[in-house]
Design an enzyme around this catalytic site. Structure first.
Site: not given
Length: 688
Positions: A539, A624, A659
């Site tokens: 991330s 995501d 995610h």
């Protein structure tokens, strides 16, 4: 490792962008498809997956071995420590090869008469991806609300179950953030509705059981898209809260939980730069506030005087080197979570002013408040873990501080904590700041002679601190001689609020410099071999990996880059993309020239160049909702086009996940095994 195929080559379609008189050309802009239905894009992702699988085929047996090792350390039949909430004790249990757990409750801690609330395996059975989010029981204990996500985009559906009959209610709330708060009438709930374009929660609705969602009443809508929205209930269950938080500003609205048809009121006037957390207990509000206190201070104020700061009674003053992180209120005491020099401790206060500290002896560890739903309790649950100590639950007597170990997660196999050692060191960065670093290794395989492979992990954003917690999966690396390192770089709050501010917006470069400087120092201090250094991040930590690869690619043999935020400038210029506008306070607003130039200077995608890069594994999820799949997809295509080396570059997209990656307690281990196998296969192989 050998490349088994010719990698996919993406077509180039120039897309011109101009702002502030500066032009950029993005040849891979075409890879964006918000609906995720474009056949050409899906075919290219499949080609990348096929290529990744082919490249990794020689390591298939190693991947399988790593997976079985990691899985083999996990206790198959396990349960959480029961927690009392109202009349009942609650726990969850997992068994056998099942990916998910079952939730139970009983009238005593021994769980003698336990009854099943939910079997998550049954709920997840028909889905490739399943996440159970909120699970909350009505005040009268008769109804259960739970929320589920079945595609990884964190769009939750809320369902209800009658616990007296075992039957599901017809009520179904779609497109929510997942949180459900019960009013005290046991028939009214509040939830946050998502904007399906930005995927931000921006509206609070009231739902009365037995009515269709179409009749739900909008009770609050946030107009400023920089704010995240959440819900909560006061410690004494008398008020319902709407929490609004931008990166640098907090706001709270409240409603009498006995009057759910009433209107929410703003607690404090919204003031830019004022961050606070609060709770209500009896006749007082208790606030952790940064008003005149960068690292926060604690105040108490009568309910009718909360808007008059002159009436705030300071219970804990601001301290330059101590960050206040959390507060839990009990009838007899309150517990403050503090962090000093990166280390967490708890301070137990009574309401007359006496206090004492509660800490642990490890050199570096993480501890946090557990689930403590009963304010009348005379003890507090604390969770504890270190790089060498599995996750543990302690019950601590509030009056004496005496700790009782309720449970420590068992690690199957031949794991012995004494076989491993952890350290906390501080490394001086190029500008003189000292960066905390947590290190763990297997004693018998580490001589600090500059021969060990080393994996360095980092994040460094949003003030989020990566604490040194135990990971049974990491043992597979430690037992192969790896040294594992967490670099607590600027952008976290490891050393307080200023540490965070020194790693954001115009200061973002400090995060990247810290990570690189830690690597160089670890090599110099012989924690790792010059030619066996690996890095990993996900991330915002994926952004870190991209920036580090541009700055110092020669340092790393291999890099793991997961759900990475790589196309920072284009994303932050596009307000239609989820999470863009409410992150201006983190990255800056590139519609302003100064912020544009800052982001342009480090954005990994914009700074790729014709030079050698490390061996790289990139992973993402098609669904995501936080970092869109096309960011790593574009970055991989451009990196393939520009890099001048023969190193491996593989890209894997989970076509079912978002995610957080794969769901379930075992499925996610395949992703870890892939990265570990990728790194291990790059090491020089011993010769006969």
């Amino acid at each position: 490792m050998t490349k088994a195929l010719t990698p996919p080559v993406a077509k180039k379609v120039p897309h011109e962008m101009e702002i502030h008189g500066h032009k950029r050309t993005d040849n891979y802009y075409w890879m964006r498809d918000d609906k995720r239905q474009n056949d050409e894009i899906l075919a290219h992702l499949k080609a990348e997956n096929d290529y990744c699988e082919a490249v990794m085929t020689p390591q298939k047996s190693l991947q399988d071995q790593l997976f079985e090792e990691m899985k083999g350390r996990i206790v198959k039949d396990d349960s959480s420590v029961p927690v009392k909430d109202g009349r009942y004790w609650y726990t969850n249990e997992v068994s056998g090869e099942e990916e998910y757990g079952r939730h139970y409750r009983a009238l005593n801690e021994a769980m003698d008469d336990k009854s099943l609330l939910l079997d998550v395996n049954e709920l997840a059975n028909e889905f490739e991806y399943y996440e159970l989010a909120d699970l909350t029981v009505s005040p009268n204990d008769n109804l259960l609300a739970y929320s589920e996500d079945t595609d990884g985009r964190r769009i939750y559906t809320v369902k209800f179950k009658d616990l007296t009959t075992g039957q599901m209610l017809e009520d179904c709330l779609l497109e929510t953030e997942g949180e459900v708060i019960w009013a005290n009438d046991n028939r009214t709930v509040f939830y946050v509705k998502k904007d399906l374009q930005t995927l931000l929660g921006f509206q609070v609705y009231r739902h009365v059981l037995g009515t269709p969602q179409s009749e739900d009443v909008l009770v609050y809508e946030e107009q400023d898209s920089q704010y995240y929205m959440g819900l909560g209930k006061s410690r004494d269950d008398s008020q319902i809260f709407i929490y609004l938080s931008a990166t640098e500003t907090s706001d709270v609205l409240y409603l009498d939980a006995e009057q759910p048809m009433g209107d929410f009121q703003r607690l404090l006037a919204r003031q830019e730069g004022h961050e606070y957390g609060l709770d209500k207990f009896g006749e007082y509000y208790y606030l952790l506030t940064n008003s005149d206190a960068k690292n926060f201070r604690m105040v108490r104020v009568a309910l009718d005087a909360v808007n008059d700061p002159s009436q705030w009674q300071e219970l804990i003053a601001h301290r330059k080197n101590v960050l206040l992180e959390g507060l839990e209120l009990f009838d007899s005491h309150f517990v403050i979570t503090e962090r000093e020099m990166g280390q967490i401790r708890f301070v137990i206060h009574d309401y007359s002013g006496a206090s004492y500290q509660l800490g642990f002896a490890d050199e570096c560890y993480f501890a946090g408040l557990g689930y403590n739903p009963e304010p009348s309790s005379t003890s507090v649950r604390i969770t504890y873990s270190s790089l060498t100590t599995p996750s543990s639950v302690y019950e601590c007597d509030l009056a004496t501080g005496q700790k009782t170990l309720k449970k420590q997660v068992k690690v199957l196999g031949d794991f012995k904590p004494q076989d491993y050692a952890s350290e906390r060191i501080h490394i001086t960065a190029r500008d003189g700041e000292k960066v905390p670093v947590s290190i763990v290794y297997r004693k018998s395989l580490f001589n600090k002679d500059g021969t060990n492979p080393l994996l360095q992990y980092g994040y460094g954003a949003y003030g989020y601190t990566i604490d040194p917690v135990f990971s049974s999966s990491t043992l597979s690396l430690l037992d192969r001689g790896f040294v594992y390192v967490i670099a607590h770089i600027r952008g976290s709050e490891m050393l307080g609020r200023q540490w965070y501010e020194n790693g954001k917006k115009a200061n973002k470069e400090n995060s990247f410099n810290d990570f690189v400087d830690v690597t160089r120092a670890l090599i110099t201090q012989q924690y790792g071999a010059t030619d066996k250094i690996f890095a990993s991040g996900g991330s915002a930590g994926g952004l870190l990996m991209g920036a580090v690869m541009n700055q110092a690619p020669e340092l790393y043999l291999g890099v793991g880059c997961h759900v990475p935020f790589l196309d920072v400038l284009t994303t932050m210029l596009d307000e239609s993309i989820p999470l863009t506008t409410n992150e201006y306070d983190e990255w800056g607003n590139p519609n302003q020239l100064a912020d544009y130039e800052t982001i342009l200077s480090y954005s990994p995608y914009d700074n790729l160049a014709a030079k050698d890069y490390p061996n790289t594994l990139v992973t993402t999820g098609l669904h995501d909702s936080q970092v869109q799949y096309w960011e790593p997809m574009k970055w991989v295509a451009k990196l393939r086009e520009l890099k001048t080396d023969d190193n491996v570059l593989v890209f894997k997209t989970d076509m079912d996940a978002g995610h957080g990656g794969a769901s379930g307690r075992f499925k996610s281990l395949h992703e870890k095994a892939l990265e570990m196998a990728f790194f291990i296969s790059l090491l020089p192989q011993p010769t006969d």
